[in-house]
Write an enzyme that holds these catalytic residues in place. Sequence first.
Site, short mmCIF file in Angstrom:
data_model
loop_
_atom_site.label_atom_id
_atom_site.label_comp_id
_atom_site.label_asym_id
_atom_site.label_seq_id
_atom_site.Cartn_x
_atom_site.Cartn_y
_atom_site.Cartn_z
N HIS A 128 0.55 -1.15 0.16
CA HIS A 128 0.00 -0.03 -0.11
C HIS A 128 0.70 1.28 -0.05
CE1 HIS A 128 -3.07 3.00 2.12
NE2 HIS A 128 -4.06 1.74 1.75
N ASP A 206 3.25 -4.98 7.95
CA ASP A 206 1.49 -4.30 7.72
C ASP A 206 0.21 -5.26 7.89
OD1 ASP A 206 -0.55 -2.80 7.30
OD2 ASP A 206 0.62 -1.87 5.22
N GLN A 209 -4.86 -5.14 7.08
CA GLN A 209 -5.75 -5.75 6.12
C GLN A 209 -5.73 -7.12 7.16
OE1 GLN A 209 -8.36 -5.11 3.66
NE2 GLN A 209 -7.23 -3.15 3.01
N LYS A 232 -10.38 -0.55 9.99
CA LYS A 232 -10.50 -1.92 9.22
C LYS A 232 -10.62 -3.13 10.08
CE LYS A 232 -7.16 -0.09 6.15
NZ LYS A 232 -7.85 0.50 4.67
N CYS A 373 -4.33 2.48 -3.68
CA CYS A 373 -3.51 3.38 -3.27
C CYS A 373 -2.35 2.15 -3.66
CB CYS A 373 -3.79 2.90 -1.52
SG CYS A 373 -4.91 4.76 -1.34
C1 LIG Z 1 -2.38 -3.23 3.12
C2 LIG Z 1 -3.01 -1.59 3.74
N1 LIG Z 1 -1.72 -0.99 4.40
C3 LIG Z 1 -2.16 0.11 4.90
C4 LIG Z 1 -3.57 1.03 5.35
C5 LIG Z 1 -2.99 1.72 5.44
O1 LIG Z 1 -4.20 2.04 6.58
P1 LIG Z 1 -5.02 3.89 7.11
O2 LIG Z 1 -5.04 4.28 5.75
O3 LIG Z 1 -5.40 3.35 8.31
O4 LIG Z 1 -3.38 4.18 7.68
C6 LIG Z 1 -4.82 -0.12 4.34
C7 LIG Z 1 -5.78 0.36 3.74
O5 LIG Z 1 -5.91 1.15 3.59
C8 LIG Z 1 -4.44 -0.96 3.56
O6 LIG Z 1 -4.96 -2.01 2.82
#
Ligand SMILES: Cc1ncc(COP(=O)(O)O)c(C=O)c1O
Lengths: 417, 417, 160, 160
Positions: A128, A206, A209, A232, A373
Amino acid sequence: MQSNQAKPFSAYQLREDFPALAQSVNGVPLVYLDSAATSQKPRSVIQSICRYYENDNANVHRGVHALSERATAAYENARGRAAKFFGAEAQEIVFTRGATEGVNLLANTLKKRVLGEGKTILLTEMEHHSNIVPWQMVAQETGAVIRYIPVVPETGMLDEDEAKRLFAGGVAIFSCTHISNTLGTVNPVQSLCAWAREAGAVSIIDAAQSAGHRKVDVREIGCDFLVCSGHKMCGPMGVGVLYGEGSLLQDLPPWQGGGEMISRVTYEGSTWNKAPHKFEAGTPNVEGAIGLHAAMDYLDAVGREEIRLHDALLVREAMGVLSSFPGVRIFGPVDESGEHAGVVSFALPGIHAHDVVTLADSHGIALRGGHHCNQPLMKKLGVPATARASFYFYNTEEDVEALRCSVEKIMRMFSKL
Amino acid sequence: MQSNQAKPFSAYQLREDFPALAQSVNGVPLVYLDSAATSQKPRSVIQSICRYYENDNANVHRGVHALSERATAAYENARGRAAKFFGAEAQEIVFTRGATEGVNLLANTLKKRVLGEGKTILLTEMEHHSNIVPWQMVAQETGAVIRYIPVVPETGMLDEDEAKRLFAGGVAIFSCTHISNTLGTVNPVQSLCAWAREAGAVSIIDAAQSAGHRKVDVREIGCDFLVCSGHKMCGPMGVGVLYGEGSLLQDLPPWQGGGEMISRVTYEGSTWNKAPHKFEAGTPNVEGAIGLHAAMDYLDAVGREEIRLHDALLVREAMGVLSSFPGVRIFGPVDESGEHAGVVSFALPGIHAHDVVTLADSHGIALRGGHHCNQPLMKKLGVPATARASFYFYNTEEDVEALRCSVEKIMRMFSKL
Amino acid sequence: MSTEELYQEIIMDHAGKPRNFVEMAEPDAKVEAENPMCGDELTLFLRASADGLRIEKTQFTGQACAICTASASLLTTKIKSLPIGEAESLSQAFQEMLKIPAEESAEGSAERLGNLQVLEGVRKFPMRMKCATLAWHALDHAVVQLREKGASEKLTFSDG
Amino acid sequence: MSTEELYQEIIMDHAGKPRNFVEMAEPDAKVEAENPMCGDELTLFLRASADGLRIEKTQFTGQACAICTASASLLTTKIKSLPIGEAESLSQAFQEMLKIPAEESAEGSAERLGNLQVLEGVRKFPMRMKCATLAWHALDHAVVQLREKGASEKLTFSDG
Ligand SMILES: Cc1ncc(COP(=O)(O)O)c(C=O)c1O
Ligand SMILES: Cc1ncc(COP(=O)(O)O)c(C=O)c1O
């Protein structure tokens, strides 16, 4: 649970706990297939927030009066709950705004410990943006270089041979998503972290998900750090968790400065509090931590292994349904060679993802369309954008059927072109 | 309003909007005198949060479906509302976690633009740790030096002659609190920002204590940047506002990296979105922004000038009551020479602040005791800690009377020593 | 208006068979515009009349969603042989239509917009607004190029 | 227990007239302890017996709240002439008392703690816990000094 069948918990019954799911949009009942962007919230989480503001709201840590003691206890209990949820200790848990802030905190503190000219940051091609951009920023600052473990486009899986080769080349920091929000790929994080350890690299997972969708145990995974977002995993927005292994976390320099994170301040200079407080500058999001506590209780009551199996069941059905249309492209692991989490990206032939999503919305279905993203991965896959359906324990087979009907209508509309 | 009398709005009536105020602690009705730490929340704010999660919850910006459009619209409306609240434009408003994060963002981005070896950061001796520590961290990194405008201990006011002298010495960044959370001092921010402008310095106002208590208009103040926290102005925790003047904000480099803040990402490098999005990496706290919107509506309905006058009325009474006890020390402006906001710190003779606060708590009164995140100021005032009562529009003259009774009992207990 | 009405025949027709969808050799103005948020990309080409006062020809290429493609295709048909100033004000009128309800818009704009009004429904879909306006933003820049005899441009329209 | 009961006579007595509240010249162990969060500061001094096995004398100075001062004062009276090991286990028992309800605590600890039990009520006030334990934390470090014939120490006990 050994069997690959979902335990017979009832998604239909669980749905009742989610007020937002009981609505109609555009005159049709909502089918929410966007939980990978953010999950809906059960009533117990919403109520925990109300109860907090109606009864216990106060600033924490520094207060002696009754409300402040209650708020502090609730906040620190939430920390303990998160520790239990991830198989860690309370002092290893830092509350952040979300996964993105977690990665930024790590990039900006680890850079002072392990980065420098020519040092390698190893990521994967399926990260991401929030696990790419912070590293690009600190790489530029420190002269470190970023390498990416390639994604095999056909399978949506990491190229493990290439991964081993890259680890062998020397790695300072390894950061990798547990589950791809675009491909649904479940990465072999345990092996990857073992390779990182052998290579002497700091490992970061990370779990944005995965945290709300399966058991995530930091000792089992063997990672040094882990980040995720509350929103999430049925929790409120504006809160997330950063796990850091005891002494590694303790040894990191602070990132943001302010109240809570200090021990002694003089006009000339300051000393720091211990972890985890050292990393929580300013008034924390007490409400967020309390809501997340309720969310973790809820998820454990449903059963995280049951959630994983239910996700898998629905995604397999959805992939079956989608692939029954001619020319539809499905991304990520498709056969038994790799586990496919409850997220499926697809492209309808000759139809732009945004048109798919707008039309699906008119059928009451909430999909996501775009680059998710992950612009560079889109480029690698050779598409400007994909449409994505993501499933959670409150989704049902009827939701998959609704998706089928919608795709059918959209295909028919565009077939007239 | 010209008169110095509070408009006859009824604190008794407004209290009814705050569920948390209607409780007993330790068997006596709660008297909440800790709003400077965090304010209580009106029902409308709590309900706005519930309504959001029950109806519109979705991730923002990237989504096309109905819920995402509603969530995005609500989030961006909140930005517009904040702009109106502070007399700014929407694109000048960045949502943060709170004042602390706001200062950290500014310290870490401005350092790349205006700091360097020997450059001066000018603060005051009455700053909250969150407006000291981030500057100490970037000063150490850049070789900049920090100077402090002295506080005159007797009056609790800034030494303006010394301030002018310090500005004349050359200043790169000037950052100053609008209202001291310890002394209740209201600083002449308009003049200070004018002097900063003349000196060519970037000016920052910490409005954490003022934003919810009086009219705060960025153009009137003439500051370049301003920060505040939602939770101190009837809003939820985990959200705050950073104002940055149009082109100055636009010119700052980004701080955190991730989703939302980018324009184009490749594996090799990235380009940035425009302000304010450039400064909001990751999923924002949509709930927080929506709750803050409701809070600003509430505050404007009560009337910010009315709040200021009501605060002043109560604090004057409280100071009168406290000074009627022998040996009690009251900090901050005491006579007509300086405006005293609704915050009063005091020390009872020979009684440690923590004992005062614990005993007051047993009388149902929520005070704060300690260094109020201003350790060096405590040292300068020659006390280890103070007790602090802070007032808001939901406090009444009965609350002041309750404080008097409590102080009387405490003094009597300790007089037996 | 329902979403399926938004995707009405005229839009589907232009999206499926975009007019003037071909690269132009030696254009007088060329603007590449992209919206990285949704992946729409297009390039707009203009040829000015000999006297430099009119737009003689407009073409475009690119890869984009139906709304964006249809909007660009309609654009090329509408501004053909318009005086430069009129092309500009048409662009303005179009962009206004997406912001302001029809009944509040300037008199006569409906006639001027003609079949561009099929895109009015996008107003209900704020997230798709940029799809509908991308070609028109490109036109605004291309017109400036024509006037200033400038070089070609590459523009990124991001969120915000 | 009500808060005013917490501040019962014995505490108020020790806070108002702290015992052994004087600096010690040439101590065998000296620990300065502070809790910057609330501003409590104290210095604990120990003198060992000639054979080094017992604590002969304990004194303290400092500026602190009533709970902290009373706790330190009580400490000095309780550990006087105790064998070092017993002082240590008393400290442990005291710190446990603040964590665990009386009925769950080890048998015999009540007798051992004696009048230290007046501080039990602090358990209800987690934020004041550090006030009650500051002197005892200092003792733990001072005992190590006695054993290791170490130098004096300055400790900061922060939040968390
Ligand atoms: C794999 C992954 N990493 C990081 C994020 C970032 O999360 P957040 O926008 O809640 O900081 C997301 C979600 O958008 C994600 O799907
Ligand atoms: C003057 C002042 N500045 C900054 C802050 C920090 O605010 P927050 O902790 O909400 O970030 C506070 C409140 O604690 C304050 O009173």
